[in-house]
Every structure is written in structure tokens, then in C-alpha cells.
Write a protein that holds these residues in place. Structure first.
Motif, PDB file in Angstrom:
ATOM      1  N   ALA A 164       0.833  -1.206   0.000  1.00 51.59           N
ATOM      2  CA  ALA A 164       0.000   0.000   0.000  1.00 51.59           C
ATOM      3  C   ALA A 164       0.865   1.254   0.000  1.00 51.59           C
ATOM      4  O   ALA A 164       0.568   2.231  -0.694  1.00 51.59           O
ATOM      5  CB  ALA A 164      -0.925  -0.016   1.219  1.00 51.59           C
ATOM      6  N   ALA A 165       1.964   1.218   0.795  1.00 53.17           N
ATOM      7  CA  ALA A 165       2.860   2.369   0.836  1.00 53.17           C
ATOM      8  C   ALA A 165       3.521   2.585  -0.520  1.00 53.17           C
ATOM      9  O   ALA A 165       3.648   3.725  -0.993  1.00 53.17           O
ATOM     10  CB  ALA A 165       3.924   2.157   1.922  1.00 53.17           C
ATOM     11  N   GLN A 166       3.932   1.483  -1.151  1.00 50.97           N
ATOM     12  CA  GLN A 166       4.545   1.601  -2.478  1.00 50.97           C
ATOM     13  C   GLN A 166       3.548   2.145  -3.494  1.00 50.97           C
ATOM     14  O   GLN A 166       3.907   2.931  -4.367  1.00 50.97           O
ATOM     15  CB  GLN A 166       5.067   0.231  -2.923  1.00 50.97           C
ATOM     16  CG  GLN A 166       6.268  -0.260  -2.120  1.00 50.97           C
ATOM     17  CD  GLN A 166       6.683  -1.669  -2.495  1.00 50.97           C
ATOM     18  OE1 GLN A 166       5.902  -2.425  -3.064  1.00 50.97           O
ATOM     19  NE2 GLN A 166       7.904  -2.028  -2.167  1.00 50.97           N
ATOM     20  N   GLN A 167       2.296   1.733  -3.372  1.00 48.19           N
ATOM     21  CA  GLN A 167       1.264   2.239  -4.272  1.00 48.19           C
ATOM     22  C   GLN A 167       1.057   3.732  -4.074  1.00 48.19           C
ATOM     23  O   GLN A 167       0.872   4.486  -5.041  1.00 48.19           O
ATOM     24  CB  GLN A 167      -0.050   1.491  -4.034  1.00 48.19           C
ATOM     25  CG  GLN A 167      -1.168   1.868  -4.994  1.00 48.19           C
ATOM     26  CD  GLN A 167      -0.836   1.535  -6.424  1.00 48.19           C
ATOM     27  OE1 GLN A 167      -0.368   0.439  -6.716  1.00 48.19           O
ATOM     28  NE2 GLN A 167      -1.065   2.472  -7.335  1.00 48.19           N
ATOM     29  N   GLN A 168       1.104   4.177  -2.806  1.00 46.04           N
ATOM     30  CA  GLN A 168       0.960   5.602  -2.508  1.00 46.04           C
ATOM     31  C   GLN A 168       2.106   6.400  -3.136  1.00 46.04           C
ATOM     32  O   GLN A 168       1.896   7.473  -3.703  1.00 46.04           O
ATOM     33  CB  GLN A 168       0.914   5.826  -1.007  1.00 46.04           C
ATOM     34  CG  GLN A 168      -0.387   5.355  -0.354  1.00 46.04           C
ATOM     35  CD  GLN A 168      -0.386   5.589   1.144  1.00 46.04           C
ATOM     36  OE1 GLN A 168       0.668   5.828   1.739  1.00 46.04           O
ATOM     37  NE2 GLN A 168      -1.546   5.517   1.765  1.00 46.04           N
ATOM     38  N   VAL A 169       3.326   5.844  -3.015  1.00 49.50           N
ATOM     39  CA  VAL A 169       4.486   6.521  -3.610  1.00 49.50           C
ATOM     40  C   VAL A 169       4.334   6.587  -5.124  1.00 49.50           C
ATOM     41  O   VAL A 169       4.586   7.621  -5.749  1.00 49.50           O
ATOM     42  CB  VAL A 169       5.785   5.781  -3.232  1.00 49.50           C
ATOM     43  CG1 VAL A 169       6.972   6.344  -4.025  1.00 49.50           C
ATOM     44  CG2 VAL A 169       6.045   5.896  -1.743  1.00 49.50           C
ATOM     45  N   HIS A 170       3.890   5.448  -5.700  1.00 50.28           N
ATOM     46  CA  HIS A 170       3.686   5.416  -7.152  1.00 50.28           C
ATOM     47  C   HIS A 170       2.656   6.448  -7.587  1.00 50.28           C
ATOM     48  O   HIS A 170       2.857   7.171  -8.567  1.00 50.28           O
ATOM     49  CB  HIS A 170       3.232   4.017  -7.570  1.00 50.28           C
ATOM     50  CG  HIS A 170       2.892   3.899  -9.019  1.00 50.28           C
ATOM     51  ND1 HIS A 170       3.830   3.880 -10.026  1.00 50.28           N
ATOM     52  CD2 HIS A 170       1.673   3.829  -9.648  1.00 50.28           C
ATOM     53  CE1 HIS A 170       3.237   3.793 -11.191  1.00 50.28           C
ATOM     54  NE2 HIS A 170       1.929   3.754 -11.001  1.00 50.28           N
ATOM     55  N   ASP A 171       1.532   6.509  -6.841  1.00 48.00           N
ATOM     56  CA  ASP A 171       0.488   7.479  -7.172  1.00 48.00           C
ATOM     57  C   ASP A 171       0.990   8.906  -7.018  1.00 48.00           C
ATOM     58  O   ASP A 171       0.648   9.785  -7.820  1.00 48.00           O
ATOM     59  CB  ASP A 171      -0.732   7.257  -6.265  1.00 48.00           C
ATOM     60  CG  ASP A 171      -1.434   5.933  -6.564  1.00 48.00           C
ATOM     61  OD1 ASP A 171      -1.199   5.372  -7.642  1.00 48.00           O
ATOM     62  OD2 ASP A 171      -2.200   5.463  -5.701  1.00 48.00           O
ATOM     63  N   ALA A 172       1.815   9.131  -5.963  1.00 47.87           N
ATOM     64  CA  ALA A 172       2.352  10.473  -5.741  1.00 47.87           C
ATOM     65  C   ALA A 172       3.271  10.884  -6.883  1.00 47.87           C
ATOM     66  O   ALA A 172       3.202  12.001  -7.393  1.00 47.87           O
ATOM     67  CB  ALA A 172       3.101  10.516  -4.405  1.00 47.87           C
ATOM     68  N   VAL A 173       4.148   9.953  -7.294  1.00 50.38           N
ATOM     69  CA  VAL A 173       5.060  10.241  -8.397  1.00 50.38           C
ATOM     70  C   VAL A 173       4.272  10.495  -9.677  1.00 50.38           C
ATOM     71  O   VAL A 173       4.588  11.403 -10.451  1.00 50.38           O
ATOM     72  CB  VAL A 173       6.034   9.064  -8.589  1.00 50.38           C
ATOM     73  CG1 VAL A 173       6.844   9.242  -9.876  1.00 50.38           C
ATOM     74  CG2 VAL A 173       6.967   8.958  -7.387  1.00 50.38           C
ATOM     75  N   LYS A 174       3.229   9.686  -9.873  1.00 53.07           N
ATOM     76  CA  LYS A 174       2.402   9.853 -11.063  1.00 53.07           C
ATOM     77  C   LYS A 174       1.728  11.220 -11.064  1.00 53.07           C
ATOM     78  O   LYS A 174       1.657  11.894 -12.096  1.00 53.07           O
ATOM     79  CB  LYS A 174       1.360   8.733 -11.113  1.00 53.07           C
ATOM     80  CG  LYS A 174       0.542   8.726 -12.386  1.00 53.07           C
ATOM     81  CD  LYS A 174      -0.409   7.537 -12.398  1.00 53.07           C
ATOM     82  CE  LYS A 174      -1.244   7.525 -13.679  1.00 53.07           C
ATOM     83  NZ  LYS A 174      -2.190   6.370 -13.690  1.00 53.07           N
ATOM     84  N   SER A 175       1.231  11.633  -9.901  1.00 53.17           N
ATOM     85  CA  SER A 175       0.572  12.940  -9.809  1.00 53.17           C
ATOM     86  C   SER A 175       1.569  14.070 -10.030  1.00 53.17           C
ATOM     87  O   SER A 175       1.233  15.096 -10.609  1.00 53.17           O
ATOM     88  CB  SER A 175      -0.114  13.091  -8.446  1.00 53.17           C
ATOM     89  OG  SER A 175       0.848  13.117  -7.395  1.00 53.17           O
ATOM     90  N   ILE A 176       2.811  13.868  -9.568  1.00 50.88           N
ATOM     91  CA  ILE A 176       3.846  14.881  -9.783  1.00 50.88           C
ATOM     92  C   ILE A 176       4.133  15.025 -11.274  1.00 50.88           C
ATOM     93  O   ILE A 176       4.286  16.121 -11.804  1.00 50.88           O
ATOM     94  CB  ILE A 176       5.134  14.500  -9.019  1.00 50.88           C
ATOM     95  CG1 ILE A 176       4.898  14.663  -7.509  1.00 50.88           C
ATOM     96  CG2 ILE A 176       6.303  15.361  -9.478  1.00 50.88           C
ATOM     97  CD1 ILE A 176       6.057  14.185  -6.661  1.00 50.88           C
ATOM     98  N   ASP A 177       4.185  13.868 -11.973  1.00 48.27           N
ATOM     99  CA  ASP A 177       4.418  13.919 -13.416  1.00 48.27           C
ATOM    100  C   ASP A 177       3.294  14.668 -14.118  1.00 48.27           C
ATOM    101  O   ASP A 177       3.528  15.446 -15.041  1.00 48.27           O
ATOM    102  CB  ASP A 177       4.503  12.488 -13.971  1.00 48.27           C
ATOM    103  CG  ASP A 177       5.775  11.795 -13.518  1.00 48.27           C
ATOM    104  OD1 ASP A 177       6.719  12.504 -13.127  1.00 48.27           O
ATOM    105  OD2 ASP A 177       5.821  10.545 -13.549  1.00 48.27           O
TER     106      ASP A 177
END
Length: 244
Positions: A164-177
Motif C-alpha cells: 500500500a505504501a509503495q502504491q501511494q508513492v507510485h500514485d504520488a510520483v504519477k501525480s507529480i508527473d
């Protein structure tokens, strides 16, 4: 049969609970905690059923011991009555001798009955003892599996949280992009270039209009000079005519 029925019923219950949890699984941690609770409850049910089975075995053992004790007692009574009969027969008292021999026979009959009861119970005792031993072993196995389930629960919960934490990081990076302002610079630069080109076009258009105006002035100047020379010619011609 008792072992199969007890664990069969419990295993069906456990499978039903697990299937229901998997069908409704949303929160892995809650699902695993419920699995641990259900399995713990199943162990409690198994303990109660096994305790009842052990209790029945102990009753059988008590009855067997009572039959063995009764057979021994009736044997002792038969021996005592037989000896008493022998004493009376030695003394010449055949009536009492026969009476005590008859008592000895009654005691022996009851001894045989008690022995038969004890003997007939022995196969059932052996089978029930085997069942109880297997039930105890099965219960210990369930308790070991509970420990494994609890350990696995902790491992799976930790893995779930990590995922779940990795998914949050992935989503955060995606939103930053998606929100990266540099991704719009090319569009902004293109817009500015078009504006700059437009300004250059306007300037060029203005310059061409100014050149045309100057050209008109030049043409006007040429016409004025022509007219002046024509006037001069006319004026000079007139003077010549007068002088002649």
C-alpha cells in the motif's frame, strides 16, 4: 467415526468462513484477523467436543474397572462359600454344605457375568482410546496451525502495508508527473513564438506601408519638378518671342 465427525464438522465450518471472507475481502488485515478469530473459535469447539469424547471414555473405563472389581469380589465370595461348604461337609453337615456350595455357584455365576461385561467392553475401550489419542493429536495440530496462521497473518499484514505504501508513492510520483509545470513549457513557448511572429508581421506590414508613402512622396516630387521645368520652358519661350 468420532474423530472424523468432529474435525470434519470443524473443517467444513472453517472452509465456509474462509470462503465468505475471501468473497467479501476488502481490508486484508481485517480479513486475516477474522480468520484468526474463526480458527481460534474452531479450536475451542474442538476442545469442547474432544473433552466430551474423553469424558465418555473415562465413563467406559470406570464401568470396566467396576466390572473387574465386581468379578474379583464375586470370586472371593465364591471361594469363601466353597471353603465354608467344605468345613460343613467335613463336619458331616451336608445340608449346610450344600447350602454354601449353592452360594458359591451363585457367586461364580455373577463373577462370570462381571468378567463377560469387562471383556466385552475392552474392544470398545481400545477403539475409544485410539480415537481420543488421535483427537488430542489433531487438536495439537490445530493449535500449531493457529500459531502458523498468526505468524503468517503478521507477515501478510506487513507485506500488505508495504504494498500500500509503495502504491501511494507510485500514485504520488504519477501525480507529480501530471502536475509537472515543465511539461507545459513547450506549449507556452510555442504560443510566445507565435506572438513574436505576429509582432514581426505587424512591424513588416507597417514598414511596407511607410515605404509606399515615401514612394508616393518621391513620385510627387518628380511631378512637381516636371511642372516647374515646363513652366520655365514656357516662360523662356515667351521671353524669346517678345525680344524678337
Amino acid at each position: 467415526m468420532a474423530k472424523q465427525s468432529i474435525f470434519g464438522r470443524i473443517s467444513q465450518l472453517v472452509r465456509a468462513n474462509i470462503n465468505a471472507l475471501l468473497d467479501e475481502a476488502e481490508d486484508p488485515e481485517k480479513m486475516l484477523d477474522q480468520m484468526v478469530r474463526d480458527y481460534t473459535n474452531s479450536i475451542a469447539d474442538a476442545e469442547a467436543a474432544i473433552a466430551e469424547t474423553i469424558g465418555n471414555l473415562r465413563l467406559l473405563e470406570d464401568d470396566h474397572k467396576e466390572d473387574v472389581r465386581a468379578a474379583d469380589e464375586w470370586g472371593q465370595k465364591a471361594l469363601a462359600a466353597s471353603r465354608k461348604a467344605d468345613e460343613f461337609r467335613t463336619a458331616g453337615n451336608t445340608v449346610d454344605a450344600d447350602k454354601f456350595d449353592n452360594l458359591a455357584k451363585v457367586a461364580l455365576s455373577r463373577q462370570i457375568s462381571a468378567e463377560n461385561e469387562a471383556r466385552s467392553a475392552e474392544p470398545q475401550l481400545a477403539a475409544q482410546t485410539e480415537v481420543v489419542d488421535k483427537l488430542k493429536s489433531g487438536l495439537n495440530g490445530m493449535k500449531e496451525k493457529l500459531v502458523q496462521l498468526q505468524n503468517k497473518r503478521s507477515e501478510l499484514v506487513a507485506r500488505s502495508k508495504t504494498a500500500a505504501a509503495q502504491q501511494q508513492v507510485h500514485d504520488a510520483v504519477k501525480s507529480i508527473d501530471i502536475l509537472d509545470p515543465t511539461s507545459d513549457l513547450g506549449r507556452f513557448e510555442d504560443k510566445i513564438r507565435r506572438e513574436e511572429a505576429k509582432v514581426r508581421g505587424q512591424a513588416e506590414l507597417a514598414a511596407s506601408t511607410l515605404d509606399a508613402q515615401f514612394n508616393e512622396l518621391d513620385d510627387l516630387g518628380e511631378l512637381t519638378e516636371v511642372d516647374a521645368r515646363l513652366a520655365a520652358l514656357k516662360a523662356g519661350g515667351a521671353q524669346g518671342a517678345i525680344g524678337g
